[in-house]
Write an enzyme that holds these catalytic residues in place. Structure first.
Site, PDB file in Angstrom:
ATOM      1  N   ARG A   1     -19.033   2.927 161.866  1.00 37.86           N
ATOM      2  CA  ARG A   1     -18.607   2.631 160.141  1.00 37.86           C
ATOM      3  C   ARG A   1     -18.204   1.466 159.465  1.00 37.86           C
ATOM      4  O   ARG A   1     -18.404   1.722 158.981  1.00 37.86           O
ATOM      5  CB  ARG A   1     -16.689   2.899 160.645  1.00 37.86           C
ATOM      6  CG  ARG A   1     -15.453   3.734 159.993  1.00 37.86           C
ATOM      7  CD  ARG A   1     -14.165   3.474 160.550  1.00 37.86           C
ATOM      8  NE  ARG A   1     -14.140   2.710 160.059  1.00 37.86           N
ATOM      9  CZ  ARG A   1     -13.194   2.506 161.399  1.00 37.86           C
ATOM     10  NH1 ARG A   1     -13.257   3.612 161.873  1.00 37.86           N
ATOM     11  NH2 ARG A   1     -12.494   0.808 161.911  1.00 37.86           N
TER      12      ARG A   1
ATOM     13  N   TYR B   1     -15.002   5.550 132.410  1.00 38.16           N
ATOM     14  CA  TYR B   1     -15.148   6.515 132.583  1.00 38.16           C
ATOM     15  C   TYR B   1     -14.019   7.937 133.190  1.00 38.16           C
ATOM     16  O   TYR B   1     -13.259   6.675 133.762  1.00 38.16           O
ATOM     17  CB  TYR B   1     -15.978   6.669 134.090  1.00 38.16           C
ATOM     18  CG  TYR B   1     -16.257   7.349 135.093  1.00 38.16           C
ATOM     19  CD1 TYR B   1     -17.229   8.679 134.847  1.00 38.16           C
ATOM     20  CD2 TYR B   1     -15.897   7.575 136.521  1.00 38.16           C
ATOM     21  CE1 TYR B   1     -17.167   9.455 135.604  1.00 38.16           C
ATOM     22  CE2 TYR B   1     -16.152   8.942 136.773  1.00 38.16           C
ATOM     23  CZ  TYR B   1     -17.049   9.921 136.749  1.00 38.16           C
ATOM     24  OH  TYR B   1     -17.091  10.205 137.918  1.00 38.16           O
TER      25      TYR B   1
ATOM     26  N   ASP C   1     -18.412  -1.687 135.563  1.00 34.95           N
ATOM     27  CA  ASP C   1     -18.885  -0.196 136.245  1.00 34.95           C
ATOM     28  C   ASP C   1     -20.794  -0.449 135.242  1.00 34.95           C
ATOM     29  O   ASP C   1     -20.017  -0.054 134.538  1.00 34.95           O
ATOM     30  CB  ASP C   1     -18.308   0.701 135.894  1.00 34.95           C
ATOM     31  CG  ASP C   1     -18.840   1.933 136.478  1.00 34.95           C
ATOM     32  OD1 ASP C   1     -20.266   2.128 136.138  1.00 34.95           O
ATOM     33  OD2 ASP C   1     -17.881   3.326 136.355  1.00 34.95           O
TER      34      ASP C   1
ATOM     35  N   LYS D   1     -26.364   7.808 140.620  1.00 35.29           N
ATOM     36  CA  LYS D   1     -27.395   8.245 139.524  1.00 35.29           C
ATOM     37  C   LYS D   1     -28.708   7.987 139.504  1.00 35.29           C
ATOM     38  O   LYS D   1     -29.584   8.483 139.708  1.00 35.29           O
ATOM     39  CB  LYS D   1     -26.836   7.444 138.171  1.00 35.29           C
ATOM     40  CG  LYS D   1     -25.082   7.778 138.242  1.00 35.29           C
ATOM     41  CD  LYS D   1     -24.437   9.493 137.611  1.00 35.29           C
ATOM     42  CE  LYS D   1     -23.353   9.772 137.877  1.00 35.29           C
ATOM     43  NZ  LYS D   1     -22.358   8.716 137.432  1.00 35.29           N
TER      44      LYS D   1
HETATM   45  C1  LIG Z   1     -21.153   8.855 137.276  1.00 32.48           C
HETATM   46  C2  LIG Z   1     -19.741   7.734 137.418  1.00 32.48           C
HETATM   47  C3  LIG Z   1     -19.142   7.212 138.218  1.00 32.48           C
HETATM   48  C4  LIG Z   1     -18.772   8.271 138.978  1.00 32.48           C
HETATM   49  O1  LIG Z   1     -19.565   7.777 140.061  1.00 32.48           O
HETATM   50  P1  LIG Z   1     -19.703   9.797 141.660  1.00 32.48           P
HETATM   51  O2  LIG Z   1     -21.171   8.764 142.423  1.00 32.48           O
HETATM   52  O3  LIG Z   1     -19.988  10.802 140.870  1.00 32.48           O
HETATM   53  O4  LIG Z   1     -18.251   9.187 142.100  1.00 32.48           O
HETATM   54  C5  LIG Z   1     -18.619   6.611 137.666  1.00 32.48           C
HETATM   55  N1  LIG Z   1     -18.797   5.660 137.508  1.00 32.48           N
HETATM   56  C6  LIG Z   1     -19.759   5.829 135.973  1.00 32.48           C
HETATM   57  C7  LIG Z   1     -20.166   5.459 134.639  1.00 32.48           C
HETATM   58  C8  LIG Z   1     -19.971   7.581 136.326  1.00 32.48           C
HETATM   59  O5  LIG Z   1     -20.991   7.720 135.409  1.00 32.48           O
END
Ligand SMILES: *Cc1c(COP(=O)(O)O)cnc(C)c1O
Length: 399
Positions: free
Chosen positions: A65, A118, A190, A215
Protein backbone atom coordinates in the site's frame (compact mmCIF):
# COMPACT_ATOMS: atom_id res chain seq x y z
CA UNK A 1 -1.50 28.88 -34.02
CA UNK A 2 0.06 31.60 -31.90
CA UNK A 3 3.77 31.33 -31.29
CA UNK A 4 4.38 29.20 -28.24
CA UNK A 5 6.59 30.81 -25.63
CA UNK A 6 9.94 29.07 -25.28
CA UNK A 7 9.69 25.87 -23.33
CA UNK A 8 11.62 26.27 -20.10
CA UNK A 9 14.68 24.12 -19.53
CA UNK A 10 14.69 21.66 -16.69
CA UNK A 11 16.69 23.71 -14.21
CA UNK A 12 18.33 20.72 -12.51
CA UNK A 13 19.42 18.70 -15.47
CA UNK A 14 19.56 21.22 -18.27
CA UNK A 15 17.31 18.98 -20.36
CA UNK A 16 14.03 20.00 -21.87
CA UNK A 17 10.66 18.43 -20.97
CA UNK A 18 10.48 16.30 -24.13
CA UNK A 19 13.74 14.63 -23.14
CA UNK A 20 12.75 14.16 -19.52
CA UNK A 21 9.44 12.60 -20.63
CA UNK A 22 11.38 9.78 -22.25
CA UNK A 23 13.85 9.24 -19.42
CA UNK A 24 12.42 10.37 -16.06
CA UNK A 25 11.66 7.65 -13.50
CA UNK A 26 13.32 4.88 -15.53
CA UNK A 27 16.25 2.65 -14.60
CA UNK A 28 16.47 -0.31 -17.00
CA UNK A 29 19.59 -1.64 -15.22
CA UNK A 30 17.34 -2.60 -12.29
CA UNK A 31 15.06 -4.70 -14.51
CA UNK A 32 17.34 -6.87 -16.63
CA UNK A 33 17.70 -4.08 -19.18
CA UNK A 34 14.03 -3.94 -20.09
CA UNK A 35 13.09 -0.44 -21.23
CA UNK A 36 9.89 -0.22 -19.20
CA UNK A 37 9.52 -0.66 -15.46
CA UNK A 38 7.56 -3.90 -15.00
CA UNK A 39 4.16 -4.15 -13.34
CA UNK A 40 4.64 -4.99 -9.66
CA UNK A 41 1.62 -6.60 -8.08
CA UNK A 42 1.53 -7.36 -4.40
CA UNK A 43 0.80 -6.62 -0.80
CA UNK A 44 3.50 -8.38 1.24
CA UNK A 45 7.15 -7.43 0.82
CA UNK A 46 9.61 -9.86 2.45
CA UNK A 47 12.65 -8.98 4.54
CA UNK A 48 15.68 -11.11 5.47
CA UNK A 49 16.19 -9.70 8.94
CA UNK A 50 14.09 -8.48 11.85
CA UNK A 51 15.91 -5.16 11.68
CA UNK A 52 14.99 -4.80 7.99
CA UNK A 53 11.38 -5.67 8.71
CA UNK A 54 11.30 -2.94 11.34
CA UNK A 55 12.63 -0.37 8.89
CA UNK A 56 16.34 -0.65 9.64
CA UNK A 57 17.59 -1.42 6.15
CA UNK A 58 16.67 1.98 4.79
CA UNK A 59 14.07 0.52 2.45
CA UNK A 60 11.22 3.01 2.20
CA UNK A 61 8.67 0.59 0.83
CA UNK A 62 7.63 -1.95 3.44
CA UNK A 63 4.14 -2.85 2.30
CA UNK A 64 2.32 -2.79 -1.04
CA UNK A 65 0.00 0.00 0.00
CA UNK A 66 2.97 2.29 0.55
CA UNK A 67 4.49 1.88 -2.89
CA UNK A 68 6.22 -0.36 -5.42
CA UNK A 69 8.89 0.12 -8.08
CA UNK A 70 6.13 0.86 -10.65
CA UNK A 71 4.45 3.41 -8.37
CA UNK A 72 7.83 5.01 -7.62
CA UNK A 73 8.61 5.24 -11.34
CA UNK A 74 5.42 7.16 -12.10
CA UNK A 75 5.61 9.32 -8.96
CA UNK A 76 9.20 10.29 -9.76
CA UNK A 77 8.34 11.06 -13.38
CA UNK A 78 5.43 13.35 -12.49
CA UNK A 79 7.34 15.05 -9.65
CA UNK A 80 10.19 15.82 -12.00
CA UNK A 81 7.97 17.16 -14.79
CA UNK A 82 5.85 19.31 -12.48
CA UNK A 83 8.91 20.50 -10.60
CA UNK A 84 7.74 19.42 -7.14
CA UNK A 85 9.55 17.62 -4.33
CA UNK A 86 7.29 14.56 -4.17
CA UNK A 87 4.30 13.03 -5.96
CA UNK A 88 1.71 10.69 -4.43
CA UNK A 89 -0.67 8.65 -6.55
CA UNK A 90 -4.36 8.24 -5.77
CA UNK A 91 -7.11 6.09 -7.34
CA UNK A 92 -8.63 9.07 -9.23
CA UNK A 93 -8.23 12.79 -9.74
CA UNK A 94 -11.10 13.47 -7.37
CA UNK A 95 -9.41 11.29 -4.73
CA UNK A 96 -6.27 13.44 -5.15
CA UNK A 97 -8.39 16.54 -4.44
CA UNK A 98 -10.24 15.07 -1.45
CA UNK A 99 -7.08 13.54 0.08
CA UNK A 100 -5.20 16.84 -0.26
CA UNK A 101 -7.99 18.79 1.42
CA UNK A 102 -8.42 16.21 4.19
CA UNK A 103 -4.66 16.27 4.80
CA UNK A 104 -4.30 20.03 5.04
CA UNK A 105 -7.42 21.35 6.78
CA UNK A 106 -9.49 20.51 9.86
CA UNK A 107 -12.39 21.59 12.05
CA UNK A 108 -12.62 25.35 12.53
CA UNK A 109 -10.62 26.13 9.38
CA UNK A 110 -11.82 28.34 6.55
CA UNK A 111 -10.90 27.73 2.90
CA UNK A 112 -11.30 29.75 -0.30
CA UNK A 113 -12.23 27.95 -3.51
CA UNK A 114 -12.56 29.41 -7.03
CA UNK A 115 -16.17 29.67 -8.17
CA UNK A 116 -15.16 28.07 -11.49
CA UNK A 117 -13.76 24.93 -9.85
CA UNK A 118 -14.47 21.39 -11.09
CA UNK A 119 -17.99 20.68 -9.81
CA UNK A 120 -17.22 17.50 -7.79
CA UNK A 121 -14.56 19.50 -5.87
CA UNK A 122 -17.32 21.87 -4.90
CA UNK A 123 -19.60 19.01 -3.84
CA UNK A 124 -16.80 17.62 -1.64
CA UNK A 125 -16.34 21.00 0.08
CA UNK A 126 -20.07 21.59 0.56
CA UNK A 127 -20.70 18.03 1.75
CA UNK A 128 -17.82 16.27 3.49
CA UNK A 129 -15.77 19.30 4.53
CA UNK A 130 -18.82 21.20 5.81
CA UNK A 131 -19.79 18.17 7.91
CA UNK A 132 -16.28 18.08 9.39
CA UNK A 133 -16.46 21.74 10.41
CA UNK A 134 -14.52 23.33 7.54
CA UNK A 135 -16.13 26.43 6.05
CA UNK A 136 -15.77 27.11 2.32
CA UNK A 137 -16.12 30.52 0.66
CA UNK A 138 -16.24 30.62 -3.13
CA UNK A 139 -14.48 33.54 -4.80
CA UNK A 140 -14.47 35.17 -8.23
CA UNK A 141 -11.73 33.35 -10.22
CA UNK A 142 -10.63 36.73 -11.64
CA UNK A 143 -9.97 38.08 -8.14
CA UNK A 144 -6.14 38.06 -8.28
CA UNK A 145 -4.64 40.21 -5.52
CA UNK A 146 -8.18 40.97 -4.32
CA UNK A 147 -8.03 37.61 -2.50
CA UNK A 148 -6.44 39.59 0.35
CA UNK A 149 -9.82 41.01 1.37
CA UNK A 150 -11.28 37.50 1.78
CA UNK A 151 -8.53 36.07 3.98
CA UNK A 152 -9.57 35.53 7.60
CA UNK A 153 -7.42 34.68 10.61
CA UNK A 154 -8.56 31.03 10.25
CA UNK A 155 -8.12 30.78 6.46
CA UNK A 156 -5.88 27.72 5.97
CA UNK A 157 -6.04 27.05 2.25
CA UNK A 158 -6.79 28.65 -1.11
CA UNK A 159 -7.76 26.39 -4.01
CA UNK A 160 -7.18 27.54 -7.61
CA UNK A 161 -7.97 25.92 -10.94
CA UNK A 162 -6.78 27.68 -14.06
CA UNK A 163 -8.39 27.75 -16.51
CA UNK A 164 -11.73 27.11 -14.77
CA UNK A 165 -13.71 23.98 -15.55
CA UNK A 166 -16.10 24.50 -18.48
CA UNK A 167 -15.87 28.32 -18.48
CA UNK A 168 -12.07 28.77 -18.81
CA UNK A 169 -11.41 31.81 -16.62
CA UNK A 170 -7.64 32.29 -16.22
CA UNK A 171 -6.50 32.90 -12.64
CA UNK A 172 -3.61 35.15 -11.65
CA UNK A 173 -1.97 32.54 -9.42
CA UNK A 174 1.22 34.54 -8.60
CA UNK A 175 -0.94 37.48 -7.44
CA UNK A 176 -2.81 35.14 -5.09
CA UNK A 177 0.44 33.50 -3.92
CA UNK A 178 1.83 36.88 -2.87
CA UNK A 179 -0.91 37.01 -0.21
CA UNK A 180 -1.07 33.34 0.85
CA UNK A 181 2.69 32.63 0.96
CA UNK A 182 3.76 35.13 3.65
CA UNK A 183 0.90 33.98 5.92
CA UNK A 184 1.67 30.29 5.49
CA UNK A 185 -1.73 29.61 3.89
CA UNK A 186 -1.62 26.52 1.67
CA UNK A 187 -2.05 27.27 -2.03
CA UNK A 188 -3.40 24.25 -3.92
CA UNK A 189 -3.84 24.12 -7.72
CA UNK A 190 -5.82 21.73 -9.89
CA UNK A 191 -3.41 21.67 -12.85
CA UNK A 192 -5.22 19.06 -14.94
CA UNK A 193 -5.96 21.23 -18.00
CA UNK A 194 -2.30 22.04 -18.65
CA UNK A 195 -1.05 18.53 -17.73
CA UNK A 196 2.38 18.33 -16.05
CA UNK A 197 3.87 19.62 -19.31
CA UNK A 198 2.30 23.01 -20.07
CA UNK A 199 2.23 24.63 -16.64
CA UNK A 200 4.66 24.30 -13.79
CA UNK A 201 2.62 25.58 -10.84
CA UNK A 202 5.62 25.48 -8.50
CA UNK A 203 7.13 28.35 -10.49
CA UNK A 204 3.91 30.18 -9.61
CA UNK A 205 4.49 29.43 -5.89
CA UNK A 206 1.80 26.87 -5.18
CA UNK A 207 2.31 24.29 -2.42
CA UNK A 208 0.41 21.42 -4.01
CA UNK A 209 -0.42 20.64 -7.65
CA UNK A 210 -3.12 18.13 -8.47
CA UNK A 211 -3.51 16.15 -11.68
CA UNK A 212 -6.37 14.01 -12.81
CA UNK A 213 -3.93 11.67 -14.58
CA UNK A 214 -7.08 10.06 -16.00
CA UNK A 215 -6.93 12.80 -18.64
CA UNK A 216 -3.75 13.42 -20.66
CA UNK A 217 -1.24 11.38 -18.63
CA UNK A 218 -3.14 8.15 -19.25
CA UNK A 219 -4.27 9.66 -22.54
CA UNK A 220 -6.32 6.76 -23.88
CA UNK A 221 -9.52 6.82 -21.77
CA UNK A 222 -8.68 3.42 -20.30
CA UNK A 223 -7.82 4.14 -16.65
CA UNK A 224 -8.62 6.41 -13.70
CA UNK A 225 -5.74 7.85 -11.66
CA UNK A 226 -4.80 10.94 -9.67
CA UNK A 227 -1.52 12.57 -8.66
CA UNK A 228 -0.69 14.98 -5.83
CA UNK A 229 2.62 16.78 -6.22
CA UNK A 230 3.95 18.74 -3.23
CA UNK A 231 6.66 21.13 -2.22
CA UNK A 232 9.05 20.01 0.50
CA UNK A 233 6.98 22.01 3.00
CA UNK A 234 3.66 20.30 2.16
CA UNK A 235 5.11 16.85 1.52
CA UNK A 236 5.17 15.42 5.05
CA UNK A 237 1.64 16.41 5.99
CA UNK A 238 0.15 15.30 2.67
CA UNK A 239 2.06 12.00 2.72
CA UNK A 240 0.81 11.23 6.21
CA UNK A 241 -2.75 12.12 5.20
CA UNK A 242 -2.76 10.03 2.01
CA UNK A 243 -1.26 7.03 3.85
CA UNK A 244 -3.72 7.34 6.75
CA UNK A 245 -6.59 7.37 4.25
CA UNK A 246 -5.26 4.11 2.80
CA UNK A 247 -5.10 5.49 -0.71
CA UNK A 248 -3.10 3.59 -3.25
CA UNK A 249 -3.10 3.22 -7.03
CA UNK A 250 -3.79 -0.05 -8.84
CA UNK A 251 -0.82 -1.64 -10.60
CA UNK A 252 -2.58 -1.87 -13.97
CA UNK A 253 -3.55 1.82 -13.86
CA UNK A 254 -0.01 2.81 -12.93
CA UNK A 255 1.40 0.86 -15.86
CA UNK A 256 -1.07 2.44 -18.29
CA UNK A 257 -0.16 5.90 -16.99
CA UNK A 258 3.58 5.20 -17.27
CA UNK A 259 3.06 4.01 -20.81
CA UNK A 260 0.86 7.00 -21.61
CA UNK A 261 3.14 9.66 -20.19
CA UNK A 262 6.05 8.74 -22.49
CA UNK A 263 4.08 10.07 -25.48
CA UNK A 264 2.47 13.02 -23.68
CA UNK A 265 4.62 15.57 -25.51
CA UNK A 266 3.68 14.59 -29.05
CA UNK A 267 0.03 13.99 -28.19
CA UNK A 268 -0.36 17.34 -26.47
CA UNK A 269 1.25 19.28 -29.30
CA UNK A 270 -1.34 17.82 -31.64
CA UNK A 271 -4.24 18.45 -29.20
CA UNK A 272 -2.99 22.04 -28.84
CA UNK A 273 -2.66 22.71 -32.57
CA UNK A 274 -5.92 21.02 -33.56
CA UNK A 275 -7.85 22.54 -30.66
CA UNK A 276 -6.73 26.02 -31.56
CA UNK A 277 -7.52 25.50 -35.25
CA UNK A 278 -11.05 24.39 -34.43
CA UNK A 279 -11.51 27.16 -31.82
CA UNK A 280 -10.56 29.71 -34.53
CA UNK A 281 -12.98 28.08 -36.95
CA UNK A 282 -15.80 28.29 -34.39
CA UNK A 283 -15.00 32.01 -33.95
CA UNK A 284 -15.87 32.57 -37.65
CA UNK A 285 -19.24 30.79 -37.43
CA UNK A 286 -22.50 32.76 -37.27
CA UNK A 287 -24.02 30.16 -34.90
CA UNK A 288 -21.39 30.87 -32.21
CA UNK A 289 -21.57 33.77 -29.73
CA UNK A 290 -18.26 33.21 -27.87
CA UNK A 291 -15.27 30.88 -27.94
CA UNK A 292 -13.69 30.29 -24.52
CA UNK A 293 -10.08 29.26 -25.27
CA UNK A 294 -7.23 30.95 -23.35
CA UNK A 295 -4.79 30.63 -26.26
CA UNK A 296 -7.03 32.82 -28.47
CA UNK A 297 -5.87 36.46 -28.47
CA UNK A 298 -9.50 37.48 -27.90
CA UNK A 299 -9.72 35.57 -24.59
CA UNK A 300 -9.74 37.90 -21.53
CA UNK A 301 -7.16 35.69 -19.81
CA UNK A 302 -4.82 35.40 -22.81
CA UNK A 303 -2.03 37.50 -21.26
CA UNK A 304 -1.99 35.27 -18.16
CA UNK A 305 -1.91 32.18 -20.37
CA UNK A 306 1.10 33.55 -22.27
CA UNK A 307 2.87 34.47 -19.04
CA UNK A 308 2.29 31.29 -17.03
CA UNK A 309 1.75 28.45 -19.53
CA UNK A 310 3.94 26.91 -22.22
CA UNK A 311 1.11 25.40 -24.26
CA UNK A 312 -2.60 24.66 -24.47
CA UNK A 313 -4.47 21.41 -24.31
CA UNK A 314 -7.35 20.37 -26.57
CA UNK A 315 -10.14 21.32 -24.18
CA UNK A 316 -12.20 24.51 -24.61
CA UNK A 317 -15.80 25.69 -24.70
CA UNK A 318 -18.09 27.68 -26.96
CA UNK A 319 -21.35 29.46 -26.25
CA UNK A 320 -23.91 29.23 -29.04
CA UNK A 321 -26.15 32.10 -30.01
CA UNK A 322 -29.68 31.53 -28.68
CA UNK A 323 -31.28 28.60 -30.51
CA UNK A 324 -34.25 26.35 -29.73
CA UNK A 325 -33.31 23.41 -27.52
CA UNK A 326 -34.39 20.77 -30.09
CA UNK A 327 -32.06 22.40 -32.65
CA UNK A 328 -29.08 22.19 -30.26
CA UNK A 329 -29.97 18.59 -29.39
CA UNK A 330 -30.17 17.72 -33.08
CA UNK A 331 -26.74 19.33 -33.66
CA UNK A 332 -25.17 17.28 -30.87
CA UNK A 333 -26.82 14.02 -31.86
CA UNK A 334 -25.90 14.45 -35.54
CA UNK A 335 -22.14 14.54 -34.84
CA UNK A 336 -20.40 11.36 -35.94
CA UNK A 337 -16.84 12.06 -34.80
CA UNK A 338 -17.57 13.77 -31.46
CA UNK A 339 -18.68 11.36 -28.78
CA UNK A 340 -20.97 12.63 -26.04
CA UNK A 341 -19.57 11.63 -22.68
CA UNK A 342 -17.74 12.87 -19.59
CA UNK A 343 -14.02 13.05 -18.97
CA UNK A 344 -11.50 14.00 -21.69
CA UNK A 345 -7.80 13.76 -22.50
CA UNK A 346 -8.03 10.62 -24.63
CA UNK A 347 -7.22 10.40 -28.34
CA UNK A 348 -10.84 10.96 -29.36
CA UNK A 349 -12.98 14.08 -29.76
CA UNK A 350 -15.83 14.70 -27.34
CA UNK A 351 -18.57 17.21 -26.65
CA UNK A 352 -20.82 17.88 -23.64
CA UNK A 353 -23.39 20.62 -23.06
CA UNK A 354 -22.97 22.56 -19.81
CA UNK A 355 -24.85 25.05 -17.69
CA UNK A 356 -23.06 26.48 -14.66
CA UNK A 357 -25.52 29.28 -13.81
CA UNK A 358 -27.45 27.15 -11.33
CA UNK A 359 -24.61 26.36 -8.92
CA UNK A 360 -22.26 29.37 -9.02
CA UNK A 361 -22.42 31.44 -5.84
CA UNK A 362 -19.70 34.11 -6.03
CA UNK A 363 -20.13 35.13 -9.66
CA UNK A 364 -22.97 35.23 -12.09
CA UNK A 365 -22.62 33.24 -15.28
CA UNK A 366 -24.78 34.93 -17.85
CA UNK A 367 -25.18 33.51 -21.31
CA UNK A 368 -28.20 33.44 -23.51
CA UNK A 369 -27.18 30.49 -25.64
CA UNK A 370 -26.16 26.93 -24.80
CA UNK A 371 -22.61 26.29 -23.57
CA UNK A 372 -20.77 23.37 -25.17
CA UNK A 373 -17.43 21.97 -24.02
CA UNK A 374 -15.28 20.33 -26.69
CA UNK A 375 -12.30 18.06 -26.40
CA UNK A 376 -10.39 17.96 -29.67
CA UNK A 377 -8.79 14.57 -30.16
CA UNK A 378 -6.08 13.36 -32.53
CA UNK A 379 -8.31 12.99 -35.59
CA UNK A 380 -7.77 14.94 -38.83
CA UNK A 381 -9.07 18.48 -38.27
CA UNK A 382 -10.56 18.67 -41.78
CA UNK A 383 -12.75 15.69 -40.97
CA UNK A 384 -13.74 17.19 -37.61
CA UNK A 385 -14.71 20.49 -39.24
CA UNK A 386 -16.76 18.70 -41.93
CA UNK A 387 -18.61 16.88 -39.17
CA UNK A 388 -19.33 20.14 -37.31
CA UNK A 389 -20.44 21.79 -40.58
CA UNK A 390 -22.99 19.08 -41.28
CA UNK A 391 -24.12 19.40 -37.63
CA UNK A 392 -24.75 23.13 -38.06
CA UNK A 393 -26.76 22.35 -41.21
CA UNK A 394 -28.94 19.95 -39.24
CA UNK A 395 -29.32 22.66 -36.60
CA UNK A 396 -30.22 25.36 -39.14
CA UNK A 397 -33.12 23.27 -40.42
CA UNK A 398 -34.71 23.46 -36.94
CA UNK A 399 -34.02 27.13 -36.09
C1 LIG B 1 -11.69 15.12 -14.51
C2 LIG B 1 -11.21 16.14 -13.57
C3 LIG B 1 -10.99 15.85 -12.24
C4 LIG B 1 -11.32 14.50 -11.63
O1 LIG B 1 -10.58 13.46 -12.15
P1 LIG B 1 -11.04 11.92 -12.08
O2 LIG B 1 -9.79 11.21 -12.37
O3 LIG B 1 -12.13 11.75 -13.08
O4 LIG B 1 -11.53 11.70 -10.67
C5 LIG B 1 -10.48 16.84 -11.43
N1 LIG B 1 -10.23 18.07 -11.90
C6 LIG B 1 -10.43 18.40 -13.18
C7 LIG B 1 -10.12 19.78 -13.65
C8 LIG B 1 -10.94 17.45 -14.06
O5 LIG B 1 -11.18 17.80 -15.33
Amino acid sequence: MSNPPDRPDNPERGERPATRLAHAGRDPTRFAGFVNTPVFRGSTILFETVDGLQGGGGRTTTYGRKGSPSIDALQDTIAELEGGARTLLTPSGLAAISATLLSLVGAGDHILVADSVYRPTRLFCDGVLARLGVETTYYDPLIGAGIDALLRPNTRLVFVESPGSQTFEMQDIPAIARHTGPRGIWLVADNTWASPLYCNPFRLDVDVSIQSATKYVVGHADALLGAITCTERASEQVTRGVQALGMTAGSEEVYLALRGIRTLGVRLERHWRSGLEIARWFATRPEVATVLHPALESHPGHAIWRRDFTGASGLFSIVLKPAPKPAVTAFLESLRLFGMGYSWGGYESLVVPFDVAAFRTATEWRSEGQGLRFHIGLEDTGDLISDLEQGFEVMAALV
